[in-house]
Design a protein around this motif. Structure first.
Motif, PDB file in Angstrom:
ATOM      1  N   ARG A   1     -18.642 -80.323   4.707  1.00  0.00           N
ATOM      2  CA  ARG A   1     -19.185 -78.981   4.472  1.00  0.00           C
ATOM      3  C   ARG A   1     -18.817 -78.033   5.606  1.00  0.00           C
ATOM      4  O   ARG A   1     -18.465 -76.871   5.384  1.00  0.00           O
ATOM      5  CB  ARG A   1     -20.700 -79.044   4.316  1.00  0.00           C
ATOM      6  N   ILE A   2     -18.905 -78.519   6.835  1.00  0.00           N
ATOM      7  CA  ILE A   2     -18.566 -77.678   7.990  1.00  0.00           C
ATOM      8  C   ILE A   2     -17.095 -77.286   7.949  1.00  0.00           C
ATOM      9  O   ILE A   2     -16.725 -76.124   8.206  1.00  0.00           O
ATOM     10  CB  ILE A   2     -18.902 -78.411   9.303  1.00  0.00           C
ATOM     11  N   LEU A   3     -16.237 -78.239   7.605  1.00  0.00           N
ATOM     12  CA  LEU A   3     -14.801 -77.958   7.551  1.00  0.00           C
ATOM     13  C   LEU A   3     -14.476 -76.927   6.473  1.00  0.00           C
ATOM     14  O   LEU A   3     -13.748 -75.961   6.723  1.00  0.00           O
ATOM     15  CB  LEU A   3     -14.036 -79.258   7.286  1.00  0.00           C
ATOM     16  N   VAL A   4     -15.039 -77.126   5.275  1.00  0.00           N
ATOM     17  CA  VAL A   4     -14.774 -76.193   4.177  1.00  0.00           C
ATOM     18  C   VAL A   4     -15.341 -74.816   4.485  1.00  0.00           C
ATOM     19  O   VAL A   4     -14.695 -73.784   4.248  1.00  0.00           O
ATOM     20  CB  VAL A   4     -15.361 -76.753   2.867  1.00  0.00           C
ATOM     21  N   ALA A   5     -16.557 -74.775   5.038  1.00  0.00           N
ATOM     22  CA  ALA A   5     -17.168 -73.487   5.383  1.00  0.00           C
ATOM     23  C   ALA A   5     -16.368 -72.774   6.473  1.00  0.00           C
ATOM     24  O   ALA A   5     -16.212 -71.545   6.428  1.00  0.00           O
ATOM     25  CB  ALA A   5     -18.607 -73.701   5.835  1.00  0.00           C
ATOM     26  N   SER A   6     -15.835 -73.530   7.418  1.00  0.00           N
ATOM     27  CA  SER A   6     -15.025 -72.926   8.477  1.00  0.00           C
ATOM     28  C   SER A   6     -13.746 -72.325   7.917  1.00  0.00           C
ATOM     29  O   SER A   6     -13.346 -71.216   8.293  1.00  0.00           O
ATOM     30  CB  SER A   6     -14.702 -73.968   9.551  1.00  0.00           C
ATOM     31  N   CYS A   7     -13.097 -73.038   7.011  1.00  0.00           N
ATOM     32  CA  CYS A   7     -11.873 -72.520   6.394  1.00  0.00           C
ATOM     33  C   CYS A   7     -12.161 -71.247   5.602  1.00  0.00           C
ATOM     34  O   CYS A   7     -11.406 -70.263   5.675  1.00  0.00           O
ATOM     35  CB  CYS A   7     -11.261 -73.581   5.493  1.00  0.00           C
ATOM     36  N   ALA A   8     -13.257 -71.275   4.837  1.00  0.00           N
ATOM     37  CA  ALA A   8     -13.623 -70.088   4.061  1.00  0.00           C
ATOM     38  C   ALA A   8     -13.936 -68.908   4.972  1.00  0.00           C
ATOM     39  O   ALA A   8     -13.541 -67.761   4.700  1.00  0.00           O
ATOM     40  CB  ALA A   8     -14.814 -70.395   3.161  1.00  0.00           C
ATOM     41  N   PHE A   9     -14.645 -69.181   6.089  1.00  0.00           N
ATOM     42  CA  PHE A   9     -14.984 -68.111   7.032  1.00  0.00           C
ATOM     43  C   PHE A   9     -13.727 -67.518   7.661  1.00  0.00           C
ATOM     44  O   PHE A   9     -13.615 -66.299   7.826  1.00  0.00           O
ATOM     45  CB  PHE A   9     -15.914 -68.661   8.118  1.00  0.00           C
ATOM     46  N   ILE A  10     -12.770 -68.374   8.021  1.00  0.00           N
ATOM     47  CA  ILE A  10     -11.531 -67.887   8.628  1.00  0.00           C
ATOM     48  C   ILE A  10     -10.760 -67.008   7.646  1.00  0.00           C
ATOM     49  O   ILE A  10     -10.216 -65.951   8.017  1.00  0.00           O
ATOM     50  CB  ILE A  10     -10.667 -69.071   9.106  1.00  0.00           C
ATOM     51  N   MET A  11     -10.707 -67.429   6.380  1.00  0.00           N
ATOM     52  CA  MET A  11     -10.006 -66.632   5.374  1.00  0.00           C
ATOM     53  C   MET A  11     -10.667 -65.271   5.186  1.00  0.00           C
ATOM     54  O   MET A  11      -9.989 -64.229   5.143  1.00  0.00           O
ATOM     55  CB  MET A  11      -9.968 -67.396   4.051  1.00  0.00           C
ATOM     56  N   MET A  12     -11.991 -65.261   5.077  1.00  0.00           N
ATOM     57  CA  MET A  12     -12.695 -63.989   4.904  1.00  0.00           C
ATOM     58  C   MET A  12     -12.560 -63.109   6.142  1.00  0.00           C
ATOM     59  O   MET A  12     -12.356 -61.890   6.038  1.00  0.00           O
ATOM     60  CB  MET A  12     -14.172 -64.251   4.586  1.00  0.00           C
ATOM     61  N   ALA A  13     -12.657 -63.726   7.329  1.00  0.00           N
ATOM     62  CA  ALA A  13     -12.530 -62.948   8.560  1.00  0.00           C
ATOM     63  C   ALA A  13     -11.139 -62.340   8.689  1.00  0.00           C
ATOM     64  O   ALA A  13     -10.987 -61.189   9.118  1.00  0.00           O
ATOM     65  CB  ALA A  13     -12.836 -63.842   9.763  1.00  0.00           C
ATOM     66  N   ALA A  14     -10.116 -63.110   8.309  1.00  0.00           N
ATOM     67  CA  ALA A  14      -8.747 -62.589   8.384  1.00  0.00           C
ATOM     68  C   ALA A  14      -8.559 -61.411   7.432  1.00  0.00           C
ATOM     69  O   ALA A  14      -7.983 -60.379   7.803  1.00  0.00           O
ATOM     70  CB  ALA A  14      -7.750 -63.705   8.056  1.00  0.00           C
ATOM     71  N   ALA A  15      -9.058 -61.557   6.187  1.00  0.00           N
ATOM     72  CA  ALA A  15      -8.917 -60.475   5.214  1.00  0.00           C
ATOM     73  C   ALA A  15      -9.670 -59.220   5.651  1.00  0.00           C
ATOM     74  O   ALA A  15      -9.141 -58.100   5.575  1.00  0.00           O
ATOM     75  CB  ALA A  15      -9.412 -60.940   3.846  1.00  0.00           C
ATOM     76  N   ILE A  16     -10.887 -59.396   6.132  1.00  0.00           N
ATOM     77  CA  ILE A  16     -11.684 -58.250   6.582  1.00  0.00           C
ATOM     78  C   ILE A  16     -11.062 -57.606   7.816  1.00  0.00           C
ATOM     79  O   ILE A  16     -11.002 -56.370   7.930  1.00  0.00           O
ATOM     80  CB  ILE A  16     -13.132 -58.691   6.876  1.00  0.00           C
ATOM     81  N   SER A  17     -10.550 -58.420   8.739  1.00  0.00           N
ATOM     82  CA  SER A  17      -9.936 -57.883   9.955  1.00  0.00           C
ATOM     83  C   SER A  17      -8.691 -57.074   9.633  1.00  0.00           C
ATOM     84  O   SER A  17      -8.479 -55.985  10.190  1.00  0.00           O
ATOM     85  CB  SER A  17      -9.592 -59.030  10.909  1.00  0.00           C
ATOM     86  N   ILE A  18      -7.857 -57.595   8.740  1.00  0.00           N
ATOM     87  CA  ILE A  18      -6.647 -56.864   8.358  1.00  0.00           C
ATOM     88  C   ILE A  18      -7.005 -55.547   7.696  1.00  0.00           C
ATOM     89  O   ILE A  18      -6.396 -54.496   7.968  1.00  0.00           O
ATOM     90  CB  ILE A  18      -5.779 -57.735   7.428  1.00  0.00           C
TER      91      ILE A  18
END
Length: 309
Positions: A29-46
């Motif tokens: 769960r931690i791994l999947v949540a981390s990947c999802a967070f990184i994807m959302m953070a990258a999209a929002i940051s861009i």
């Protein structure tokens, strides 16, 4: 260690097994949540970064948004600079939509042939070929278009070279065709077999089954295939830049040279000073490109949801 495990009772081994499974689930769960967070953070940051840079030309440099979106004149180096991006916006729309109109029926038709008509050996041959075409670099498509397509089109023009909107459309259509075909094939192959069997049991022919059962059932996935192809076409720069002509003027026909947002950005960004008005207007073009991509995705999602209803 083995003797230690053997000395454990059945109850202790069960407790240990449950504990290990629980820890594995937590780590997963931690791994999947981390990947999802990184994807959302990258999209929002861009989005935030591009929005901030894209608005600088309007807020800090005084460029009129109305002039930027509606003017046909792009002369940033003149004594009285003009920053009209409408020819490039229309060029991006035109080349993307025209390429999609060519690639969508061909790609979906090829997928139908591979999944419903071709024998098994034909599918085994065609599928790797299509997947191989997906991996060809865009510069190769552009170079082939420059050496083959552009001279061919120039034969049908009274003056000028064959660099044109038509050349860019054909190159992009060939580029996105493998993407549309591959995803459409996967969508049709994932349909349950009972759809086909039920249709044949009711007396439908193969073509009736394809047209009235399979295509409607897979339509949301087919639309996704088309929009992914459009996304690649919309953001493509190098291949289009090599064949489209990169004109600053608004095209009047398919045989006229044109320009797109991506080609103008790649051509001019390296020749501008960071923070200058021209540099900021190029960032504004990038912002328009991002917004247009979002609108395409939202439109396709809306059509898909309407189809499911």
């Amino acid at each position: 260690m083995v003797q230690k495990i053997e000395k454990l009772s059945a109850k202790e081994r069960l407790i240990s097994s449950k504990h290990n499974r629980k820890m594995d689930e937590i780590r997963g769960r931690i791994l999947v949540a981390s990947c999802a967070f990184i994807m959302m953070a990258a999209a929002i940051s861009i989005t935030i970064f591009l929005g901030n840079k894209g608005l600088q030309s309007f807020l800090a440099n005084g460029v009129s948004p109305i002039e930027f979106l509606t003017s046909l004149d792009w002369n940033p180096t003149n004594e009285n600079p003009e920053y009209g991006a409408l020819p490039f916006i229309l060029g991006s729309f035109a080349v993307t939509l025209l390429a999609s109109l060519i690639a969508a029926p061909l790609g979906i038709g090829g997928a139908i042939f591979m999944t419903e008509i071709a024998p098994s050996w034909g599918r085994k041959v065609l599928q790797p070929v299509v997947e191989l075409l997906v991996g060809i670099p865009s510069v190769v498509y552009g170079f082939i278009g420059l050496t083959v397509l552009v001279p061919f089109i120039s034969q049908f023009k009274s003056s000028g070279s064959g660099h044109s909107l038509l050349a860019g459309t054909i190159v992009l259509a060939v580029m996105i065709l493998p993407t549309v075909t591959s995803i459409s094939t996967d969508a049709l192959m994932s349909l349950p077999k009972n759809l086909r069997e039920g249709s044949y049991a009711l007396g439908a022919t193969r073509w009736q089954t394809i047209r009235k059962v399979l295509i409607p059932a897979a339509l949301p996935s087919l639309l996704t295939a088309v929009v992914l192809g459009m996304a690649r076409a919309f953001g493509e720069a190098l291949a289009v830049q090599m064949v489209i002509g990169n004109s600053r003027n608004l095209f009047e026909s398919l045989l006229d040279p044109a320009g797109t947002l991506t080609t103008i950005i790649t051509l001019n960004m390296g020749h501008t000073t960071y923070g200058s008005v021209e540099n900021n207007t190029l960032w504004s073009m990038g912002l328009v490109l991002l917004i247009m991509s979002f609108l395409f995705i939202l439109l396709i999602r809306y059509l898909s949801s309407r189809r499911k209803l």
